[in-house]
Enzyme design. Sequence first.
Site, mmCIF file in Angstrom:
data_model
loop_
_atom_site.group_PDB
_atom_site.id
_atom_site.type_symbol
_atom_site.label_atom_id
_atom_site.label_comp_id
_atom_site.label_asym_id
_atom_site.label_seq_id
_atom_site.Cartn_x
_atom_site.Cartn_y
_atom_site.Cartn_z
ATOM 1 N N GLY A 46 0.823 -1.198 0.000
ATOM 2 C CA GLY A 46 0.000 0.000 0.000
ATOM 3 C C GLY A 46 0.853 1.242 0.000
ATOM 4 N N GLN A 51 3.191 9.827 1.042
ATOM 5 C CA GLN A 51 4.474 9.133 0.872
ATOM 6 C C GLN A 51 5.183 9.479 -0.434
ATOM 7 O OE1 GLN A 51 2.649 5.148 2.038
ATOM 8 N NE2 GLN A 51 4.728 4.972 2.827
ATOM 9 N N CYS A 88 6.625 -0.510 6.297
ATOM 10 C CA CYS A 88 6.167 0.687 5.600
ATOM 11 C C CYS A 88 7.222 1.113 4.597
ATOM 12 C CB CYS A 88 5.932 1.792 6.624
ATOM 13 S SG CYS A 88 5.402 3.359 5.913
ATOM 14 N N LEU A 89 6.790 1.507 3.399
ATOM 15 C CA LEU A 89 7.742 1.931 2.368
ATOM 16 C C LEU A 89 8.559 3.144 2.810
ATOM 17 C CD1 LEU A 89 5.581 1.526 -0.873
ATOM 18 C CD2 LEU A 89 7.328 -0.020 0.003
ATOM 19 N N HIS A 130 -3.465 0.819 7.897
ATOM 20 C CA HIS A 130 -2.128 1.429 7.804
ATOM 21 C C HIS A 130 -2.146 2.623 6.854
ATOM 22 C CE1 HIS A 130 2.430 1.021 7.559
ATOM 23 N NE2 HIS A 130 2.151 1.810 6.548
ATOM 24 N N GLU A 131 -2.743 2.434 5.674
ATOM 25 C CA GLU A 131 -2.734 3.514 4.669
ATOM 26 C C GLU A 131 -3.623 4.674 5.083
ATOM 27 O OE1 GLU A 131 -0.373 3.467 2.677
ATOM 28 O OE2 GLU A 131 0.083 1.371 3.022
ATOM 29 N N HIS A 134 -1.975 6.941 7.485
ATOM 30 C CA HIS A 134 -1.015 7.874 6.866
ATOM 31 C C HIS A 134 -1.674 9.217 6.547
ATOM 32 C CE1 HIS A 134 2.865 6.025 6.194
ATOM 33 N NE2 HIS A 134 2.350 4.939 5.647
HETATM 34 ZN ZN ZN Z 1 3.230 3.119 5.409
#
Ligand code: ZN
Length: 153
Positions: A46, A51, A88-89, A130-131, A134
């Site tokens: 995701g 991000q 997480c990216l 999670h997304e 953000h």
């Molecule tokens: Zn993340």
Amino acid sequence: MAIRKIVTEDEEFLRKKSRPVSDIDQRIQILIDDMIQTLHHAKGAGIAAVQVGVLKRICIVDIGQGPIILINPHITEKRGKQEGAEGCLSYPKIYGIVSRPSYVKVEALNRNGQPILIEGKDFLARALCHEIDHLDGIVFKDLASKMYRDDGE
Ligand code: ZN
């Protein structure tokens, strides 16, 4: 389409709250295409617009069944509890044990501006939470009971 640079190690920016999308125009369509490509390139589950440096309430979740595009999403129902590892990216190689609902219901708009309803269980529920976090400047580290590093060697 283009791969965008993922924001990492910028705590201040990742903590910012994203603004609702009022007009799903051409720029948003390009952003969505770029986010999908960036997500797939990074092999993530995701990605949120913050991000890639854009403070808009858009996120994409793909747990291997194709991208789910969510504009202005909100969780309308959650049930149960699951405990598991999450990454997480924006925090490469860092993982944490995070407690999440085992089921969520999410309302959002799709890229055509139509209302959609997504139900997620297990890993999909985790990815959705999670997304969407953000978009409010919440990162998984805030919720993790334990953090660890995994270089994947
Ligand atoms: Zn993340």
